[in-house]
Scaffold this motif. Sequence first.
Motif, PDB file in Angstrom:
ATOM      1  N   TRP A  49     -51.094  79.809 -52.697  1.00  0.00           N
ATOM      2  CA  TRP A  49     -50.779  80.970 -52.082  1.00  0.00           C
ATOM      3  C   TRP A  49     -49.183  81.101 -51.961  1.00  0.00           C
ATOM      4  O   TRP A  49     -48.575  80.146 -51.431  1.00  0.00           O
ATOM      5  CB  TRP A  49     -51.510  81.204 -50.931  1.00  0.00           C
ATOM      6  N   TYR A  50     -48.522  82.213 -52.065  1.00  0.00           N
ATOM      7  CA  TYR A  50     -47.100  82.623 -51.829  1.00  0.00           C
ATOM      8  C   TYR A  50     -46.961  83.555 -51.082  1.00  0.00           C
ATOM      9  O   TYR A  50     -47.615  84.615 -51.114  1.00  0.00           O
ATOM     10  CB  TYR A  50     -46.346  82.843 -53.334  1.00  0.00           C
ATOM     11  N   THR A  51     -46.226  83.279 -50.036  1.00  0.00           N
ATOM     12  CA  THR A  51     -46.049  84.276 -48.752  1.00  0.00           C
ATOM     13  C   THR A  51     -44.843  85.442 -49.438  1.00  0.00           C
ATOM     14  O   THR A  51     -43.967  85.025 -50.318  1.00  0.00           O
ATOM     15  CB  THR A  51     -45.627  83.725 -47.658  1.00  0.00           C
ATOM     16  N   GLU A  52     -44.751  86.450 -48.501  1.00  0.00           N
ATOM     17  CA  GLU A  52     -43.652  87.448 -48.645  1.00  0.00           C
ATOM     18  C   GLU A  52     -42.933  87.419 -47.204  1.00  0.00           C
ATOM     19  O   GLU A  52     -43.470  87.659 -46.304  1.00  0.00           O
ATOM     20  CB  GLU A  52     -44.129  88.852 -48.935  1.00  0.00           C
ATOM     21  N   HIS A  53     -41.702  87.039 -47.362  1.00  0.00           N
ATOM     22  CA  HIS A  53     -40.843  87.011 -46.174  1.00  0.00           C
ATOM     23  C   HIS A  53     -39.616  87.552 -46.747  1.00  0.00           C
ATOM     24  O   HIS A  53     -38.906  87.224 -47.717  1.00  0.00           O
ATOM     25  CB  HIS A  53     -40.917  85.318 -45.644  1.00  0.00           C
ATOM     26  N   HIS A  54     -38.761  88.187 -45.654  1.00  0.00           N
ATOM     27  CA  HIS A  54     -37.597  88.597 -45.811  1.00  0.00           C
ATOM     28  C   HIS A  54     -36.429  88.197 -44.835  1.00  0.00           C
ATOM     29  O   HIS A  54     -36.776  88.065 -43.743  1.00  0.00           O
ATOM     30  CB  HIS A  54     -37.449  90.157 -46.041  1.00  0.00           C
ATOM     31  N   ASN A  55     -35.245  88.056 -45.389  1.00  0.00           N
ATOM     32  CA  ASN A  55     -34.171  87.593 -44.469  1.00  0.00           C
ATOM     33  C   ASN A  55     -34.325  86.392 -43.452  1.00  0.00           C
ATOM     34  O   ASN A  55     -34.078  86.358 -42.473  1.00  0.00           O
ATOM     35  CB  ASN A  55     -33.837  88.695 -43.621  1.00  0.00           C
TER      36      ASN A  55
END
Length: 346
Positions: A49-55
């Motif tokens: 599974w690959y996550t979505e994170h920003h900054n």
Amino acid sequence: MTEPTSTSRAHLSVLDFCTIYEGETPQASIEHSVDLAQRAEELGYSRIWYTEHHNMPSISSSSPAVLIAHIGAKTNSIRLGAGGVMLPNHAPYVIAEQFGTLEEMYPDRIDLGLGRAPGTDAQTLGRALRRDFNAAEQFPDDVRELQAYLADKSPIPGVQAVPGAGTNVPLYILGSSMFGASLAAKYGLPYAFASHFAPTHLEQATRYYRENFQPSEVLAEPYVIAGVNVTGAKTKEAADELFEQVCFNRVRSMVGRGRYLTDEQVEQIVASPQGQQILDMLSYSAIGTEEHIREYLTHFQELASADELMISVQATSRETTLEGLDILARAWELDPARTAGRPGSN
């Protein structure tokens, strides 16, 4: 599929944050993610599974779809999923196109986990992503809209997701509260609880989901995934030392957010209520040798009533991450021929 028991071991999947370790570049972290996926495939893990994170300076997984496209070309059979796409950040139509494209590229290997959190800080959310702070309220409707595009039942006359329509990419509801459990049960979708960083409501949420699950066209029986951290080493002492460093780095990353903090400052934060609150996020953690990890995960599987354990390998380098993956595979006696397939399959 019956409710999991101690004699029926859960599938194991791996949650990859595409971590940028100290002294590394984002490019290096992506190379490491390829290595991780290839090793996981060899060892018999069900999916990544690959996550979505920003900054976030220590995480380069801002675009799960792009990562999946790259890693799919470097692997052969392991399932690849978003764990997840923060749907209120995007138009459902765009996500249908992206994951429909991935499904056409890698048939029957793609999974799409959906969350309603922003995956970032308020400044990035409002100004850089230009997301409406109230967008999360539309999450249930957005899930339905996305599901319709993927099923070739577009809610907008004359508009079709190409690619996407008819691919029926499996959807998973991700959450760390009762909201996600309730929605997944109502929609008849698989449910993944983020207990690897939000342990508080695990038992309550998974129990509610199972008791209130409504069968759907895509899933006849409930399917629970529970997140759990694993730190493995050749000795318990080495694992404890490694996990202590993981905790130290976690506090530094979350409090510092790009600012340099000395070791002394981090130690002071660790000893504070703020530091303890951060460390409490790692409450569900298997630490030790193969025997320790097997015992812990067996108990955790029963506690969470889980069909699948989503593993976050907690380590401090490429080498210790891969070592932890190997130790876990031996502990759980993984069989490369045993894969999870679509939700609910055995």
